[in-house]
Design a protein around this motif. Structure first.
Motif, PDB file in Angstrom:
ATOM      1  N   LYS A  87       0.816  -1.213   0.000  1.00 42.21           N
ATOM      2  CA  LYS A  87       0.000   0.000   0.000  1.00 42.21           C
ATOM      3  C   LYS A  87       0.854   1.270   0.000  1.00 42.21           C
ATOM      4  O   LYS A  87       0.356   2.348   0.272  1.00 42.21           O
ATOM      5  CB  LYS A  87      -0.935   0.009   1.209  1.00 42.21           C
ATOM      6  CG  LYS A  87      -0.256  -0.105   2.569  1.00 42.21           C
ATOM      7  CD  LYS A  87      -1.284  -0.136   3.689  1.00 42.21           C
ATOM      8  CE  LYS A  87      -0.600  -0.251   5.056  1.00 42.21           C
ATOM      9  NZ  LYS A  87      -1.590  -0.237   6.150  1.00 42.21           N
ATOM     10  N   ALA A  88       2.137   1.120  -0.366  1.00 42.77           N
ATOM     11  CA  ALA A  88       3.047   2.256  -0.282  1.00 42.77           C
ATOM     12  C   ALA A  88       3.365   2.897  -1.622  1.00 42.77           C
ATOM     13  O   ALA A  88       3.748   4.060  -1.670  1.00 42.77           O
ATOM     14  CB  ALA A  88       4.362   1.827   0.381  1.00 42.77           C
ATOM     15  N   VAL A  89       3.213   2.145  -2.724  1.00 38.40           N
ATOM     16  CA  VAL A  89       3.717   2.652  -3.998  1.00 38.40           C
ATOM     17  C   VAL A  89       3.028   1.914  -5.144  1.00 38.40           C
ATOM     18  O   VAL A  89       2.537   0.795  -4.971  1.00 38.40           O
ATOM     19  CB  VAL A  89       5.257   2.448  -4.072  1.00 38.40           C
ATOM     20  CG1 VAL A  89       5.610   0.969  -4.142  1.00 38.40           C
ATOM     21  CG2 VAL A  89       5.865   3.199  -5.232  1.00 38.40           C
ATOM     22  N   ASN A  90       3.003   2.538  -6.314  1.00 40.45           N
ATOM     23  CA  ASN A  90       2.466   1.887  -7.509  1.00 40.45           C
ATOM     24  C   ASN A  90       3.565   1.037  -8.136  1.00 40.45           C
ATOM     25  O   ASN A  90       4.253   1.460  -9.066  1.00 40.45           O
ATOM     26  CB  ASN A  90       1.944   2.919  -8.503  1.00 40.45           C
ATOM     27  CG  ASN A  90       1.366   2.271  -9.755  1.00 40.45           C
ATOM     28  OD1 ASN A  90       1.202   1.062  -9.825  1.00 40.45           O
ATOM     29  ND2 ASN A  90       1.061   3.076 -10.752  1.00 40.45           N
ATOM     30  N   PHE A  91       3.741  -0.184  -7.639  1.00 37.24           N
ATOM     31  CA  PHE A  91       4.790  -1.072  -8.139  1.00 37.24           C
ATOM     32  C   PHE A  91       4.432  -1.688  -9.488  1.00 37.24           C
ATOM     33  O   PHE A  91       5.266  -2.372 -10.093  1.00 37.24           O
ATOM     34  CB  PHE A  91       5.085  -2.177  -7.118  1.00 37.24           C
ATOM     35  CG  PHE A  91       3.857  -2.781  -6.497  1.00 37.24           C
ATOM     36  CD1 PHE A  91       3.075  -3.687  -7.181  1.00 37.24           C
ATOM     37  CD2 PHE A  91       3.479  -2.414  -5.214  1.00 37.24           C
ATOM     38  CE1 PHE A  91       1.944  -4.233  -6.610  1.00 37.24           C
ATOM     39  CE2 PHE A  91       2.337  -2.959  -4.626  1.00 37.24           C
ATOM     40  CZ  PHE A  91       1.564  -3.879  -5.336  1.00 37.24           C
ATOM     41  N   PHE A  92       3.205  -1.488  -9.971  1.00 36.09           N
ATOM     42  CA  PHE A  92       2.810  -1.956 -11.295  1.00 36.09           C
ATOM     43  C   PHE A  92       2.900  -0.853 -12.355  1.00 36.09           C
ATOM     44  O   PHE A  92       2.359  -1.001 -13.438  1.00 36.09           O
ATOM     45  CB  PHE A  92       1.380  -2.509 -11.265  1.00 36.09           C
ATOM     46  CG  PHE A  92       1.281  -3.929 -10.807  1.00 36.09           C
ATOM     47  CD1 PHE A  92       2.357  -4.792 -10.877  1.00 36.09           C
ATOM     48  CD2 PHE A  92       0.079  -4.424 -10.305  1.00 36.09           C
ATOM     49  CE1 PHE A  92       2.258  -6.111 -10.463  1.00 36.09           C
ATOM     50  CE2 PHE A  92      -0.036  -5.736  -9.895  1.00 36.09           C
ATOM     51  CZ  PHE A  92       1.066  -6.583  -9.973  1.00 36.09           C
ATOM     52  N   ARG A  93       3.589   0.218 -12.052  1.00 37.38           N
ATOM     53  CA  ARG A  93       3.776   1.265 -13.050  1.00 37.38           C
ATOM     54  C   ARG A  93       4.538   0.683 -14.251  1.00 37.38           C
ATOM     55  O   ARG A  93       5.641   0.157 -14.102  1.00 37.38           O
ATOM     56  CB  ARG A  93       4.569   2.430 -12.457  1.00 37.38           C
ATOM     57  CG  ARG A  93       4.724   3.620 -13.405  1.00 37.38           C
ATOM     58  CD  ARG A  93       5.483   4.737 -12.736  1.00 37.38           C
ATOM     59  NE  ARG A  93       6.817   4.321 -12.345  1.00 37.38           N
ATOM     60  CZ  ARG A  93       7.640   5.066 -11.615  1.00 37.38           C
ATOM     61  NH1 ARG A  93       7.234   6.234 -11.147  1.00 37.38           N
ATOM     62  NH2 ARG A  93       8.846   4.629 -11.309  1.00 37.38           N
ATOM     63  N   GLY A  94       3.961   0.746 -15.414  1.00 34.17           N
ATOM     64  CA  GLY A  94       4.578   0.193 -16.609  1.00 34.17           C
ATOM     65  C   GLY A  94       4.201  -1.238 -16.904  1.00 34.17           C
ATOM     66  O   GLY A  94       4.452  -1.740 -18.008  1.00 34.17           O
ATOM     67  N   THR A  95       3.597  -1.928 -15.937  1.00 33.83           N
ATOM     68  CA  THR A  95       3.175  -3.307 -16.165  1.00 33.83           C
ATOM     69  C   THR A  95       1.997  -3.333 -17.141  1.00 33.83           C
ATOM     70  O   THR A  95       1.084  -2.521 -17.040  1.00 33.83           O
ATOM     71  CB  THR A  95       2.761  -3.975 -14.839  1.00 33.83           C
ATOM     72  OG1 THR A  95       3.859  -3.896 -13.928  1.00 33.83           O
ATOM     73  CG2 THR A  95       2.378  -5.431 -15.045  1.00 33.83           C
TER      74      THR A  95
END
Length: 221
Positions: A87-95
């Motif tokens: 819940k800390a970051v958009n780790f799917f950016r670019g996915t």
């Protein structure tokens, strides 16, 4: 075949676990004749205690393009070494939509964790993989986590950063079961081949056996 792995962790106290996951994936891929790259993140460096940091690996059947671009542009394998990062970051950016395999080190149920993903991230999720790596890792003292090691061992780890040779065994502690869950859930690299480059083979195999997978719209397994 081409995959981009991004491992999210927290600086200094959990950095080795992230490095070990990306290093072992790249090493195993190379041993099988694939092309692979393993890089640290020079975008967030220098590391700071508990700040978000990333480690990367890329593997494929063809030579890796843009070898000196440190960030993965389209990560389809994402590992969270610590559960609150969900819940800390958009780790799917670019996915790309429907391609993201998310592996989370957590003792919680995947049905609980998936609630923290907003709709725009759920659209990119192919499967959520949850492994209780702390329980499955070989215990060292009272815990397998880095931050309970003595200061001399932590100092060895800090000497292993920034491209230096690792001073400690690669694939110990929670990295081993996390690797097992990742390899088993993705099914791209043979489990036995990855186990050959992991220091704690038994813990990795436990992770390959003991994890839960939730596919959006399906019952967890």
């Amino acid at each position: 075949m081409y995959h981009e792995l991004t491992v999210w962790s927290r600086g200094i106290i959990m950095d080795k676990e992230a490095r070990d996951v990306s290093s072992c994936v790249a090493s195993a891929a190379r041993s099988l004749g694939h092309h692979a790259e393993n890089v640290s993140d020079y975008v967030d460096d220098p590391d700071r205690t508990n700040c978000l940091v990333r480690r990367y690996a890329r593997l494929g059947d063809e030579p890796i393009e843009d070898r000196f671009v440190y960030e993965n542009p389209h990560p389809d394998w994402v590992v969270l070494i610590e559960e609150t990062i969900i819940k800390a970051v958009n780790f799917f950016r670019g996915t790309r939509p429907g391609e993201g395999v998310l592996v989370v080190n957590s003792a919680r149920d995947p049905e609980y964790l998936i609630r923290f993903l907003p709709d725009h991230m759920l659209d990119k999720l192919a499967k959520l993989v949850v492994v209780d790596a702390v329980r499955l890792a070989e215990q060292r003292g009272s815990s397998p986590w880095m931050f309970v090691r003595d200061l001399s061992e932590l100092a060895f780890d800090r000497m292993s950063t920034e491209g230096a040779v690792e001073r400690l065994a690669i694939g110990m502690g929670i990295a081993a079961p996390v690797l097992g869950a990742l390899v088993a859930a993705t099914g791209v690299l043979p489990i036995d081949a990855v186990a050959q480059v992991v220091a704690d083979r038994d813990a990795m195999l436990r992770g390959a056996e003991e994890h839960r997978v939730l596919v959006p719209g399906s019952a967890p397994v």
